[in-house]
Write an enzyme that holds these catalytic residues in place. Structure first.
Site, mmCIF file in Angstrom:
data_model
loop_
_atom_site.group_PDB
_atom_site.id
_atom_site.type_symbol
_atom_site.label_atom_id
_atom_site.label_comp_id
_atom_site.label_asym_id
_atom_site.label_seq_id
_atom_site.Cartn_x
_atom_site.Cartn_y
_atom_site.Cartn_z
ATOM 1 N N LYS A 36 93.465 67.884 47.518
ATOM 2 C CA LYS A 36 93.036 69.139 48.418
ATOM 3 C C LYS A 36 94.087 69.570 48.971
ATOM 4 O O LYS A 36 95.129 69.536 48.719
ATOM 5 C CB LYS A 36 92.194 68.358 49.497
ATOM 6 C CG LYS A 36 90.812 67.393 48.997
ATOM 7 C CD LYS A 36 90.061 66.923 50.398
ATOM 8 C CE LYS A 36 88.859 66.147 50.066
ATOM 9 N NZ LYS A 36 88.263 65.635 51.269
ATOM 10 N N TYR B 60 80.046 70.779 47.465
ATOM 11 C CA TYR B 60 79.532 69.975 48.374
ATOM 12 C C TYR B 60 78.398 70.170 48.870
ATOM 13 O O TYR B 60 77.735 70.023 49.871
ATOM 14 C CB TYR B 60 80.715 70.203 49.649
ATOM 15 C CG TYR B 60 82.010 69.637 49.478
ATOM 16 C CD1 TYR B 60 82.069 68.121 49.434
ATOM 17 C CD2 TYR B 60 83.260 70.294 49.526
ATOM 18 C CE1 TYR B 60 82.953 67.580 49.387
ATOM 19 C CE2 TYR B 60 84.427 69.569 49.941
ATOM 20 C CZ TYR B 60 84.625 68.006 49.721
ATOM 21 O OH TYR B 60 85.714 67.539 49.631
ATOM 22 N N PHE C 81 79.283 69.601 59.560
ATOM 23 C CA PHE C 81 80.661 69.866 59.219
ATOM 24 C C PHE C 81 80.757 70.718 57.855
ATOM 25 O O PHE C 81 81.860 70.733 57.342
ATOM 26 C CB PHE C 81 81.374 68.481 59.078
ATOM 27 C CG PHE C 81 80.933 67.522 58.118
ATOM 28 C CD1 PHE C 81 81.115 67.511 56.623
ATOM 29 C CD2 PHE C 81 80.134 66.400 58.544
ATOM 30 C CE1 PHE C 81 80.783 66.692 55.976
ATOM 31 C CE2 PHE C 81 79.668 65.545 57.668
ATOM 32 C CZ PHE C 81 79.957 65.606 56.449
ATOM 33 N N ARG D 5 88.013 55.431 43.703
ATOM 34 C CA ARG D 5 87.500 55.244 44.861
ATOM 35 C C ARG D 5 88.357 54.034 46.064
ATOM 36 O O ARG D 5 88.640 54.406 47.028
ATOM 37 C CB ARG D 5 85.752 55.034 45.196
ATOM 38 C CG ARG D 5 85.080 56.222 44.645
ATOM 39 C CD ARG D 5 85.336 57.342 45.566
ATOM 40 N NE ARG D 5 84.974 57.482 47.031
ATOM 41 C CZ ARG D 5 84.606 58.206 47.791
ATOM 42 N NH1 ARG D 5 84.577 59.546 47.159
ATOM 43 N NH2 ARG D 5 84.380 58.254 49.138
ATOM 44 N N THR E 110 87.094 57.385 53.913
ATOM 45 C CA THR E 110 86.916 58.833 54.268
ATOM 46 C C THR E 110 87.988 59.183 55.790
ATOM 47 O O THR E 110 88.656 60.223 55.335
ATOM 48 C CB THR E 110 85.698 59.335 54.575
ATOM 49 O OG1 THR E 110 84.815 58.894 53.465
ATOM 50 C CG2 THR E 110 85.568 60.840 54.718
ATOM 51 N N ASN F 298 92.230 64.975 54.492
ATOM 52 C CA ASN F 298 92.316 63.732 54.122
ATOM 53 C C ASN F 298 92.759 63.594 52.489
ATOM 54 O O ASN F 298 92.383 62.621 51.576
ATOM 55 C CB ASN F 298 90.996 62.921 54.219
ATOM 56 C CG ASN F 298 89.819 63.442 53.442
ATOM 57 O OD1 ASN F 298 89.854 64.480 52.782
ATOM 58 N ND2 ASN F 298 88.653 62.696 53.598
ATOM 59 N N HIS G 180 89.925 64.375 47.008
ATOM 60 C CA HIS G 180 88.458 64.177 46.814
ATOM 61 C C HIS G 180 88.448 63.173 45.514
ATOM 62 O O HIS G 180 89.214 63.408 44.561
ATOM 63 C CB HIS G 180 87.877 65.497 46.575
ATOM 64 C CG HIS G 180 86.364 65.336 45.984
ATOM 65 N ND1 HIS G 180 85.267 64.949 46.846
ATOM 66 C CD2 HIS G 180 86.058 65.323 44.626
ATOM 67 C CE1 HIS G 180 84.018 64.808 45.916
ATOM 68 N NE2 HIS G 180 84.618 65.095 44.732
ATOM 69 N N GLU H 46 80.088 66.790 38.895
ATOM 70 C CA GLU H 46 81.123 67.522 39.235
ATOM 71 C C GLU H 46 82.377 67.848 38.128
ATOM 72 O O GLU H 46 82.848 68.991 38.321
ATOM 73 C CB GLU H 46 81.825 66.539 40.268
ATOM 74 C CG GLU H 46 81.092 66.312 41.783
ATOM 75 C CD GLU H 46 82.013 65.213 42.632
ATOM 76 O OE1 GLU H 46 82.843 65.136 42.397
ATOM 77 O OE2 GLU H 46 81.134 64.929 43.437
HETATM 78 P P1 RTP Z 1 85.111 63.471 49.605
HETATM 79 O O1 RTP Z 1 83.724 63.820 49.036
HETATM 80 O O2 RTP Z 1 85.963 64.875 49.868
HETATM 81 O O3 RTP Z 1 85.812 62.713 48.544
HETATM 82 O O4 RTP Z 1 85.211 62.508 50.684
HETATM 83 P P2 RTP Z 1 84.163 61.291 50.853
HETATM 84 O O5 RTP Z 1 83.411 61.092 49.591
HETATM 85 O O6 RTP Z 1 85.176 60.352 51.230
HETATM 86 O O7 RTP Z 1 83.365 61.679 52.250
HETATM 87 P P3 RTP Z 1 82.030 62.702 52.194
HETATM 88 O O8 RTP Z 1 81.080 61.791 52.936
HETATM 89 O O9 RTP Z 1 81.604 62.988 50.853
HETATM 90 O O10 RTP Z 1 82.436 63.817 53.056
HETATM 91 C C1 RTP Z 1 82.948 64.863 52.354
HETATM 92 C C2 RTP Z 1 84.107 65.334 53.383
HETATM 93 O O11 RTP Z 1 83.649 66.005 54.336
HETATM 94 C C3 RTP Z 1 84.370 65.510 55.679
HETATM 95 N N1 RTP Z 1 83.745 64.957 56.608
HETATM 96 N N2 RTP Z 1 83.830 65.077 57.777
HETATM 97 N N3 RTP Z 1 82.939 65.589 60.580
HETATM 98 C C4 RTP Z 1 82.743 64.449 59.914
HETATM 99 O O12 RTP Z 1 81.738 63.858 60.358
HETATM 100 C C5 RTP Z 1 82.853 64.511 58.698
HETATM 101 N N4 RTP Z 1 82.535 63.546 57.576
HETATM 102 C C6 RTP Z 1 82.826 63.824 56.557
HETATM 103 C C7 RTP Z 1 85.640 64.920 55.074
HETATM 104 O O13 RTP Z 1 86.723 65.679 54.943
HETATM 105 C C8 RTP Z 1 85.170 64.193 53.836
HETATM 106 O O14 RTP Z 1 86.311 64.160 53.031
HETATM 107 MG MG MG Z 2 82.267 62.565 48.987
#
Ligand code: RTP
Ligand code: MG
Length: 153
Positions: free
Chosen positions: A12, A52, A60, A88, A94, A115, A118, A131
């Protein structure tokens, strides 16, 4: 090996700006994963929205798309046995406050938004294919034998 698979991973903008590209690549190499695609780019907004898309209705979402298009990213495809679950696990939770030390996020992430990396979700069946197809053309992914390096020595 039948359970070898390809998984999508992306450095990122926060990590790119901090010079952590090599660190992320190095950790995945050290784990024995095989790099089959990599590039550096400023992601077009349209593609970020597609990437996304699953979060479109979340509060968000706009911030997430703004962030991922705010600077260079490094989309990658890695191959290996159970690669999606491996990656993962290596990335960690996350939220960096929940990510274990020793995971990439646990060692480097600043906050929930910034973070570092991704990775496709292993609980989401079609995530990898989707993806990879969003970010790479077929001819950008290469075939080679990872251990066929006798010519080096
Ligand atoms: P990523 O898709 O980026 O790999 O992250 P992830 O699977 O661990 O988490 P995901 O639930 O897919 O969320 C994507 C990204 O959104 C941001 N986020 N913000 N403000 C909030 O509550 C919130 N929740 C998620 C995080 O940057 C996350 O990586
Ligand atoms: Mg994700």
């Amino acid at each position: 090996m039948s359970d070898r698979e390809r998984t999508f991973v992306m450095v990122k903008p926060d990590a790119f700006a901090r010079g952590l590209v090599g660190e992320v690549v190095s950790r995945l190499e050290d784990r024995g994963l095989k790099l089959v695609g990599i590039k550096v780019e400023n992601m077009p907004r349209e593609r970020a929205e597609e990437h996304y898309g699953e979060h479109e209705d979340k509060p968000f979402y706009d911030d997430l798309v703004d962030f991922i298009t705010s600077g260079p990213v490094v989309p990658m495809v890695w191959e290996g046995q159970d690669a999606t679950r491996q990656v993962r696990q290596m990335i960690g939770e996350t939220d960096p406050l929940e990510a274990e030390p020793g995971t990439i996020r646990g060692d480097y992430a600043l906050d929930l938004g910034r973070n570092v990396v991704h990775a496709a979700d292993h609980e989401d069946e079609g995530a990898n294919e989707r993806e990879i197809a969003i970010h790479f053309d077929d001819d950008e992914l290469i075939d080679y034998d990872q251990h066929d390096a006798e010519w080096l020595y």
